[in-house]
Design a protein around this motif. Structure first.
Motif, PDB file in Angstrom:
ATOM      1  N   LEU A 134       0.830  -1.206   0.000  1.00 53.69           N
ATOM      2  CA  LEU A 134       0.000   0.000   0.000  1.00 53.69           C
ATOM      3  C   LEU A 134       0.870   1.264   0.000  1.00 53.69           C
ATOM      4  O   LEU A 134       0.577   2.228  -0.709  1.00 53.69           O
ATOM      5  N   SER A 135       1.915   1.244   0.795  1.00 53.10           N
ATOM      6  CA  SER A 135       2.810   2.397   0.865  1.00 53.10           C
ATOM      7  C   SER A 135       3.524   2.600  -0.464  1.00 53.10           C
ATOM      8  O   SER A 135       3.687   3.736  -0.932  1.00 53.10           O
ATOM      9  N   LEU A 136       3.964   1.507  -1.067  1.00 55.23           N
ATOM     10  CA  LEU A 136       4.663   1.595  -2.349  1.00 55.23           C
ATOM     11  C   LEU A 136       3.753   2.183  -3.423  1.00 55.23           C
ATOM     12  O   LEU A 136       4.145   3.087  -4.172  1.00 55.23           O
ATOM     13  N   ILE A 137       2.526   1.695  -3.502  1.00 56.70           N
ATOM     14  CA  ILE A 137       1.588   2.175  -4.521  1.00 56.70           C
ATOM     15  C   ILE A 137       1.245   3.645  -4.293  1.00 56.70           C
ATOM     16  O   ILE A 137       1.305   4.470  -5.212  1.00 56.70           O
ATOM     17  N   THR A 138       0.890   3.991  -3.047  1.00 57.60           N
ATOM     18  CA  THR A 138       0.493   5.371  -2.747  1.00 57.60           C
ATOM     19  C   THR A 138       1.650   6.338  -2.951  1.00 57.60           C
ATOM     20  O   THR A 138       1.479   7.425  -3.518  1.00 57.60           O
ATOM     21  N   GLY A 139       2.833   5.954  -2.497  1.00 52.54           N
ATOM     22  CA  GLY A 139       4.003   6.811  -2.669  1.00 52.54           C
ATOM     23  C   GLY A 139       4.334   7.050  -4.127  1.00 52.54           C
ATOM     24  O   GLY A 139       4.662   8.174  -4.532  1.00 52.54           O
ATOM     25  N   ALA A 140       4.239   5.996  -4.940  1.00 50.65           N
ATOM     26  CA  ALA A 140       4.524   6.137  -6.370  1.00 50.65           C
ATOM     27  C   ALA A 140       3.510   7.064  -7.040  1.00 50.65           C
ATOM     28  O   ALA A 140       3.869   7.889  -7.890  1.00 50.65           O
ATOM     29  N   VAL A 141       2.233   6.932  -6.660  1.00 49.69           N
ATOM     30  CA  VAL A 141       1.195   7.793  -7.237  1.00 49.69           C
ATOM     31  C   VAL A 141       1.448   9.252  -6.879  1.00 49.69           C
ATOM     32  O   VAL A 141       1.369  10.147  -7.737  1.00 49.69           O
ATOM     33  N   TRP A 142       1.740   9.523  -5.607  1.00 49.66           N
ATOM     34  CA  TRP A 142       2.009  10.902  -5.200  1.00 49.66           C
ATOM     35  C   TRP A 142       3.213  11.477  -5.934  1.00 49.66           C
ATOM     36  O   TRP A 142       3.208  12.629  -6.365  1.00 49.66           O
ATOM     37  N   LEU A 143       4.256  10.678  -6.077  1.00 50.78           N
ATOM     38  CA  LEU A 143       5.466  11.154  -6.743  1.00 50.78           C
ATOM     39  C   LEU A 143       5.191  11.489  -8.205  1.00 50.78           C
ATOM     40  O   LEU A 143       5.544  12.572  -8.682  1.00 50.78           O
ATOM     41  N   VAL A 144       4.536  10.573  -8.921  1.00 53.28           N
ATOM     42  CA  VAL A 144       4.264  10.792 -10.340  1.00 53.28           C
ATOM     43  C   VAL A 144       3.305  11.960 -10.542  1.00 53.28           C
ATOM     44  O   VAL A 144       3.534  12.842 -11.380  1.00 53.28           O
ATOM     45  N   SER A 145       2.207  11.990  -9.771  1.00 51.50           N
ATOM     46  CA  SER A 145       1.222  13.059  -9.944  1.00 51.50           C
ATOM     47  C   SER A 145       1.803  14.417  -9.554  1.00 51.50           C
ATOM     48  O   SER A 145       1.508  15.435 -10.190  1.00 51.50           O
ATOM     49  N   GLY A 146       2.639  14.450  -8.519  1.00 51.20           N
ATOM     50  CA  GLY A 146       3.265  15.706  -8.121  1.00 51.20           C
ATOM     51  C   GLY A 146       4.193  16.247  -9.194  1.00 51.20           C
ATOM     52  O   GLY A 146       4.200  17.454  -9.477  1.00 51.20           O
TER      53      GLY A 146
END
Length: 230
Positions: A134-146
Motif C-alpha cells: 500500500l505504501s509503495l503504490i500510494t508513494g509512487a502515485v504521489w510522486l508521479v502526480s506531483g
C-alpha cells in the motif's frame, strides 16, 4: 490586458488540471447560448474548472487521512479499502478536471487520472493488501502526480495562484519520496504517515480551493464593474 463586458475567460487552477479556463462563476467562458448547447466535453470542462470541484477533491483526500489517523489500529483490509477508494475517487476528479485544460496540456491530467485509478484497483486487490504494498503504490502515485502537476504549472506561466499550485505539487513529491524511502518494518508508523500526508495534501488543496473561490469572486466583481481584467 483587455476590458471585459461581462464574465471573461480566466485561467484558474484546478485540483487536478491546474490550468482551467473559467469565468467569474467558475465555468468555462462562452456565450450563454453556447453554454446551453454545449457538448459533453464542454460540460466536463466547465465542471472541472470550478472551485467546488477542487473543494470536492480536497475533501476526498482529507477525509480518508483523518479516518486513518483516528483509527490507526484498524485492520489492514480497512486501510486498503480506504486508500483504494481514495485513489479511485480522486482519479475520477482528476479525469473530469483534465477537460478544463487546453487540448495541448490535457494529456498530463488524463495520465494522472489513469495512474490514480489503476493504483486504486491495485490497492483493493486482496493479494496486495500488505502495508508495504500500500505504501509503495500510494508513494509512487504521489510522486508521479506531483511531478506531472508541477510540470503543468511551470508550463502555464500565466496561471493565477501558480505558486500555490507548485507548492501543492512539491508537497506531493515530498510525500511520495518519504513514503517510498521509509522501511516497512513498522506497520503502525507507516499507517500514521500515510494518514498524515493525506491530511496535509487535503488541507493544501482546501486552501487552494478557497483561494480560487476568492479569485473568481474578485474577477466577477471586476467584470460587473467594467474594470479591466486579465
Amino acid at each position: 490586458m483587455t476590458v471585459s463586458r461581462g464574465p471573461a475567460p480566466h485561467t484558474t487552477p484546478d485540483p487536478l488540471a491546474y490550468g482551467a479556463e473559467a469565468t467569474g462563476d467558475g465555468s468555462r467562458g462562452g456565450p450563454p447560448a453556447e453554454a446551453a448547447d454545449a457538448g459533453p466535453e464542454e460540460r466536463l470542462a466547465r465542471l472541472g474548472g470550478s472551485w467546488t470541484w477542487l473543494l470536492g477533491s480536497a475533501v476526498t483526500t482529507l477525509v480518508p487521512g483523518i479516518l486513518i489517523l483516528v483509527w490507526p489500529d484498524e485492520t489492514l483490509h480497512v486501510l486498503a479499502v480506504l486508500i483504494g477508494l481514495y485513489l479511485l475517487v480522486t482519479g475520477g476528479f482528476r479525469f473530469v478536471a483534465a477537460f478544463a485544460r487546453e487540448h495541448g496540456d490535457r494529456l498530463a491530467g488524463l495520465l494522472i487520472a489513469v495512474v490514480y485509478v489503476l493504483a486504486g484497483v491495485l490497492c483493493l486487490r486482496h493479494p496486495l493488501q500488505t502495508i508495504a504494498a500500500l505504501s509503495l503504490i500510494t508513494g509512487a502515485v504521489w510522486l508521479v502526480s506531483g511531478m506531472l502537476t508541477g510540470w503543468a504549472a511551470l508550463a502555464a506561466k500565466g496561471m493565477p495562484h501558480r505558486g500555490f499550485v507548485l507548492g501543492v505539487s512539491a508537497l506531493a513529491v515530498v510525500a511520495g519520496v518519504v513514503v517510498l524511502a521509509l522501511p516497512s518494518e513498522s506497520a503502525v508508523a507507516l499507517t500514521r504517515l500515510l494518514g498524515l500526508w493525506l491530511v496535509l495534501l487535503g488541507v493544501a488543496e482546501l486552501v487552494l480551493a478557497m483561494a480560487l473561490r476568492s479569485a473568481l469572486g474578485k474577477n466577477r466583481s471586476d467584470a460587473g464593474a467594467g474594470r479591466p481584467t486579465v
